[in-house]
Scaffold this motif. Structure first.
Motif, PDB file in Angstrom:
ATOM      1  N   GLU A  87     -53.016-106.539  48.250  1.00 39.29           N
ATOM      2  CA  GLU A  87     -52.572-105.320  48.932  1.00 39.29           C
ATOM      3  C   GLU A  87     -53.055-105.301  50.380  1.00 39.29           C
ATOM      4  O   GLU A  87     -54.218-105.583  50.656  1.00 39.29           O
ATOM      5  N   VAL A  88     -52.118-104.963  51.269  1.00 40.39           N
ATOM      6  CA  VAL A  88     -52.416-104.928  52.696  1.00 40.39           C
ATOM      7  C   VAL A  88     -51.948-103.575  53.238  1.00 40.39           C
ATOM      8  O   VAL A  88     -50.822-103.160  52.980  1.00 40.39           O
ATOM      9  N   ILE A  89     -52.828-102.890  53.956  1.00 40.63           N
ATOM     10  CA  ILE A  89     -52.472-101.641  54.609  1.00 40.63           C
ATOM     11  C   ILE A  89     -52.166-101.975  56.068  1.00 40.63           C
ATOM     12  O   ILE A  89     -52.984-102.591  56.758  1.00 40.63           O
ATOM     13  N   ILE A  90     -50.981-101.569  56.527  1.00 41.46           N
ATOM     14  CA  ILE A  90     -50.479-101.956  57.843  1.00 41.46           C
ATOM     15  C   ILE A  90     -50.067-100.708  58.619  1.00 41.46           C
ATOM     16  O   ILE A  90     -49.422 -99.811  58.075  1.00 41.46           O
ATOM     17  N   GLU A  91     -50.427-100.687  59.898  1.00 36.72           N
ATOM     18  CA  GLU A  91     -50.005 -99.608  60.790  1.00 36.72           C
ATOM     19  C   GLU A  91     -49.005-100.172  61.789  1.00 36.72           C
ATOM     20  O   GLU A  91     -49.243-101.227  62.376  1.00 36.72           O
ATOM     21  N   GLN A  92     -47.899 -99.438  61.964  1.00 37.68           N
ATOM     22  CA  GLN A  92     -46.856 -99.878  62.884  1.00 37.68           C
ATOM     23  C   GLN A  92     -46.474 -98.757  63.835  1.00 37.68           C
ATOM     24  O   GLN A  92     -46.405 -97.589  63.443  1.00 37.68           O
ATOM     25  N   PHE A  93     -46.208 -99.135  65.079  1.00 37.62           N
ATOM     26  CA  PHE A  93     -45.631 -98.241  66.071  1.00 37.62           C
ATOM     27  C   PHE A  93     -44.371 -98.902  66.587  1.00 37.62           C
ATOM     28  O   PHE A  93     -44.362-100.104  66.845  1.00 37.62           O
ATOM     29  N   GLY A  94     -43.323 -98.110  66.737  1.00 36.54           N
ATOM     30  CA  GLY A  94     -42.087 -98.653  67.257  1.00 36.54           C
ATOM     31  C   GLY A  94     -41.231 -97.542  67.809  1.00 36.54           C
ATOM     32  O   GLY A  94     -41.649 -96.380  67.881  1.00 36.54           O
ATOM     33  N   THR A  95     -40.011 -97.897  68.165  1.00 41.80           N
ATOM     34  CA  THR A  95     -39.070 -96.935  68.721  1.00 41.80           C
ATOM     35  C   THR A  95     -37.749 -97.057  67.989  1.00 41.80           C
ATOM     36  O   THR A  95     -37.228 -98.155  67.822  1.00 41.80           O
ATOM     37  N   ALA A  96     -37.238 -95.914  67.552  1.00 41.19           N
ATOM     38  CA  ALA A  96     -35.899 -95.857  66.973  1.00 41.19           C
ATOM     39  C   ALA A  96     -34.962 -95.408  68.082  1.00 41.19           C
ATOM     40  O   ALA A  96     -35.256 -94.455  68.799  1.00 41.19           O
ATOM     41  N   ARG A  97     -33.861 -96.113  68.243  1.00 43.88           N
ATOM     42  CA  ARG A  97     -32.906 -95.767  69.295  1.00 43.88           C
ATOM     43  C   ARG A  97     -31.540 -95.548  68.672  1.00 43.88           C
ATOM     44  O   ARG A  97     -31.085 -96.358  67.873  1.00 43.88           O
ATOM     45  N   PHE A  98     -30.921 -94.449  69.029  1.00 43.94           N
ATOM     46  CA  PHE A  98     -29.531 -94.245  68.645  1.00 43.94           C
ATOM     47  C   PHE A  98     -28.859 -93.382  69.695  1.00 43.94           C
ATOM     48  O   PHE A  98     -29.452 -92.469  70.250  1.00 43.94           O
ATOM     49  N   LEU A  99     -27.611 -93.781  69.967  1.00 45.24           N
ATOM     50  CA  LEU A  99     -26.843 -93.180  71.045  1.00 45.24           C
ATOM     51  C   LEU A  99     -27.679 -93.167  72.315  1.00 45.24           C
ATOM     52  O   LEU A  99     -28.172 -94.195  72.722  1.00 45.24           O
ATOM     53  N   PHE A 100     -27.875 -92.029  72.947  1.00 55.43           N
ATOM     54  CA  PHE A 100     -28.637 -91.977  74.186  1.00 55.43           C
ATOM     55  C   PHE A 100     -30.061 -91.480  73.942  1.00 55.43           C
ATOM     56  O   PHE A 100     -30.789 -91.197  74.879  1.00 55.43           O
ATOM     57  N   MET A 101     -30.476 -91.374  72.697  1.00 48.85           N
ATOM     58  CA  MET A 101     -31.803 -90.843  72.380  1.00 48.85           C
ATOM     59  C   MET A 101     -32.704 -91.946  71.835  1.00 48.85           C
ATOM     60  O   MET A 101     -32.233 -92.957  71.329  1.00 48.85           O
ATOM     61  N   SER A 102     -34.003 -91.710  71.965  1.00 51.12           N
ATOM     62  CA  SER A 102     -34.962 -92.607  71.327  1.00 51.12           C
ATOM     63  C   SER A 102     -36.087 -91.760  70.749  1.00 51.12           C
ATOM     64  O   SER A 102     -36.346 -90.652  71.212  1.00 51.12           O
ATOM     65  N   LYS A 103     -36.717 -92.283  69.710  1.00 52.48           N
ATOM     66  CA  LYS A 103     -37.783 -91.568  69.031  1.00 52.48           C
ATOM     67  C   LYS A 103     -38.886 -92.555  68.704  1.00 52.48           C
ATOM     68  O   LYS A 103     -38.638 -93.606  68.132  1.00 52.48           O
ATOM     69  N   SER A 104     -40.106 -92.209  69.097  1.00 53.10           N
ATOM     70  CA  SER A 104     -41.249 -93.034  68.723  1.00 53.10           C
ATOM     71  C   SER A 104     -41.524 -92.836  67.237  1.00 53.10           C
ATOM     72  O   SER A 104     -41.419 -91.716  66.730  1.00 53.10           O
ATOM     73  N   ILE A 105     -41.856 -93.932  66.571  1.00 52.57           N
ATOM     74  CA  ILE A 105     -42.112 -93.873  65.131  1.00 52.57           C
ATOM     75  C   ILE A 105     -43.454 -94.531  64.841  1.00 52.57           C
ATOM     76  O   ILE A 105     -43.748 -95.620  65.344  1.00 52.57           O
ATOM     77  N   HIS A 106     -44.236 -93.858  64.017  1.00 56.85           N
ATOM     78  CA  HIS A 106     -45.537 -94.354  63.575  1.00 56.85           C
ATOM     79  C   HIS A 106     -45.522 -94.361  62.052  1.00 56.85           C
ATOM     80  O   HIS A 106     -45.151 -93.374  61.421  1.00 56.85           O
ATOM     81  N   LEU A 107     -45.900 -95.488  61.464  1.00 57.87           N
ATOM     82  CA  LEU A 107     -45.953 -95.612  60.006  1.00 57.87           C
ATOM     83  C   LEU A 107     -47.235 -96.294  59.575  1.00 57.87           C
ATOM     84  O   LEU A 107     -47.716 -97.208  60.258  1.00 57.87           O
ATOM     85  N   ILE A 108     -47.731 -95.874  58.442  1.00 60.91           N
ATOM     86  CA  ILE A 108     -48.767 -96.626  57.736  1.00 60.91           C
ATOM     87  C   ILE A 108     -48.176 -96.933  56.371  1.00 60.91           C
ATOM     88  O   ILE A 108     -47.722 -96.029  55.654  1.00 60.91           O
TER      89      ILE A 108
END
Length: 189
Positions: A87-108
């Protein structure tokens, strides 16, 4: 949106100029469907492609989580927080982009590894109401390569339009999987 989630989910270069020969990308099949389960509107994702790399090579690349930022589109950071057996616990940061908008996304997420055959990923916390995915590696004895299968179910915790959302997610999955498969094919044994 999904392009960085696939990690785990897993860039693609800009279109080649007319005089530049095109590299042939591995064959890729992708489907995304919006389904209702209880009160949730889930997006179900299925993607598969075959690469020439062996299952051991594919495994090594897919489980080198901290290097995924090198080839997964819109993944800005990926780090291992803890490891305990398979088992591995992973943290990710990224950006979701659609149309002219973008949203920062954080997941564990929690990745449960079954060495050289599969990785199951489950949301612990972050910017999704629901996220689960499964990577499966199937040896292709005829070529020595590997069929890479990705399935997932997700529900963002922000608005994604119904039918248009499925098309946006499909585009992101195609982009992410193409980048992952290209990386895997470039690292043959």
């Amino acid at each position: 949106m999904m392009r960085f989630l696939l990690f785990l989910m897993l860039g693609v270069t800009a279109p080649a100029m007319a005089q530049t020969p095109r590299l042939e990308l591995p064959k890729l099949e992708v489907s995304v469907n919006r389904v209702e389960l209880d009160v949730l509107h889930l997006f179900e994702v299925n993607a598969a492609g075959t690469v020439q790399a062996s299952p051991a090579t594919v495994w090594r690349i897919l489980t080198d989580y901290e290097r995924m930022v090198e080839f997964v589109p819109d993944l800005e950071s990926c780090r291992v927080l803890a490891r305990n057996g398979n088992e591995v616990i992973i943290e990710q940061f990224g950006t979701a982009r659609f149309l002219f908008m973008s949203k920062s996304i954080h997941l564990i997420v929690r990745a449960t590894e079954q060495p050289t055959t599969s990785i199951d990923i489950a949301l612990i916390s972050g910017d999704m109401k629901h996220y689960e995915s499964h990577w499966e590696l199937v040896p292709v004895p005829e070529t020595g390569g590997t069929k890479v299968i990705y399935t997932g179910r997700l529900v963002p915790n922000f608005y994604v339009p119904g039918i248009l959302g499925a098309k946006i997610i499909r585009h992101d999955i195609e982009r992410m999987m193409a980048a992952v498969l290209t990386r895997l094919d470039s690292k043959r044994d």
